[in-house]
Motif scaffolding. Sequence first.
Motif, mmCIF file in Angstrom:
data_model
loop_
_atom_site.group_PDB
_atom_site.id
_atom_site.type_symbol
_atom_site.label_atom_id
_atom_site.label_comp_id
_atom_site.label_asym_id
_atom_site.label_seq_id
_atom_site.Cartn_x
_atom_site.Cartn_y
_atom_site.Cartn_z
ATOM 1 N N ILE A 30 6.929 4.442 20.765
ATOM 2 C CA ILE A 30 5.956 4.902 19.780
ATOM 3 C C ILE A 30 6.521 6.073 18.988
ATOM 4 O O ILE A 30 6.335 6.168 17.767
ATOM 5 N N ALA A 31 7.218 6.970 19.675
ATOM 6 C CA ALA A 31 7.796 8.136 19.000
ATOM 7 C C ALA A 31 8.851 7.727 17.983
ATOM 8 O O ALA A 31 9.042 8.414 16.971
ATOM 9 N N THR A 32 9.544 6.625 18.246
ATOM 10 C CA THR A 32 10.528 6.146 17.280
ATOM 11 C C THR A 32 9.873 5.781 15.956
ATOM 12 O O THR A 32 10.356 6.141 14.873
ATOM 13 N N ILE A 259 4.173 14.518 18.994
ATOM 14 C CA ILE A 259 3.245 14.698 20.113
ATOM 15 C C ILE A 259 1.830 14.285 19.730
ATOM 16 O O ILE A 259 1.192 13.471 20.396
ATOM 17 N N VAL A 260 1.337 14.830 18.632
ATOM 18 C CA VAL A 260 -0.051 14.600 18.242
ATOM 19 C C VAL A 260 -0.242 13.209 17.654
ATOM 20 O O VAL A 260 -1.177 12.488 18.008
ATOM 21 N N VAL A 261 0.644 12.810 16.729
ATOM 22 C CA VAL A 261 0.483 11.532 16.033
ATOM 23 C C VAL A 261 0.536 10.339 16.995
ATOM 24 O O VAL A 261 -0.308 9.440 16.894
ATOM 25 N N PRO A 262 1.494 10.266 17.938
ATOM 26 C CA PRO A 262 1.491 9.111 18.854
ATOM 27 C C PRO A 262 0.193 8.978 19.642
ATOM 28 O O PRO A 262 -0.374 7.880 19.745
ATOM 29 N N PHE A 263 -0.288 10.080 20.191
ATOM 30 C CA PHE A 263 -1.504 10.020 20.996
ATOM 31 C C PHE A 263 -2.734 9.726 20.140
ATOM 32 O O PHE A 263 -3.596 8.934 20.530
ATOM 33 N N SER A 264 -2.825 10.352 18.964
ATOM 34 C CA SER A 264 -3.994 10.128 18.109
ATOM 35 C C SER A 264 -4.052 8.688 17.619
ATOM 36 O O SER A 264 -5.139 8.090 17.546
#
Length: 292
Positions: A30-32, A259-264
Amino acid sequence: MINFLKESTFTVKDVIMQAWTVTRDNYFSIATLCFLVFITVSTSTFMAFFMGELPTLVRVVMLLIFVLLYCIVNLSLLKYIFRLLDRQDDADIRIIDTLPTRTEIIRFLIGTVYFGISIFFVGILLLPVLYILDLILKFAVSQGIINNFYHAGKIIVNVAVAIAVLSIFFTFIRIIFFPFFIIDKHVHPFESIKFSLATTKGNFVKLLFILGGFVLIQAIVFGFFYIVVVSGFQLISYIFNYEIYSYVSLFTAIFSSFIVVPFSTALVTVAYRRMVKEYKGDEHPDILHNIV
């Protein structure tokens, strides 16, 4: 009401925990995609400073390229999380297989236009309300309830801003899920707006709980991150006598992207799936019966 709040709180907790599990177990994949989103947005922002003197045609072409890249990466991120939620076994999901089709990209762009028109339309609907409010306040001034037009003007501005913010926020929450229907259900742009209205009807309080929980988690994480980064920068500045506070915003943007964007994104996707599973409405919902 108490039972409803208990049910909503449990649902919100379940959504947050599932989103956390998906993000934790598949973070690097997801971070990619989030990194690609960050690169696209950062590059477009950086290039905007150097395109002022370029011909208009070149600027338009560059804008279309960046918009297209952003749509591809953003929709790929949504489709990838959908594949993770639907995965029945431990089979690998390749990012290349989650690229959106040309139809999905076109529908997403058209849906975005509908989304903007909806927000603008809400603003137009507020004009009569503000006009009536203006008449009421002028009457209050004439009756001596309010001292003068200066105070009346301040009240009008404050009330108008509050009404506009709440109305736009309400509309935003109700129709923000339109991209998910385009990717997940392959519906047409306008139909996706209607489905977003229909599925969020009756779930608005739950969405507020989800948003509130996310904001609380984000505030805690950002607060910890900010304290650590600022303390580290102060230490570096003290030791090396070099001012680097200008990099705080850059570190904050990078932290938010990874950090924020993947989880949100996972959080909103899981919430969408839960609402769709509980949806008992029509296959072709209309707007008027799903506004409230």
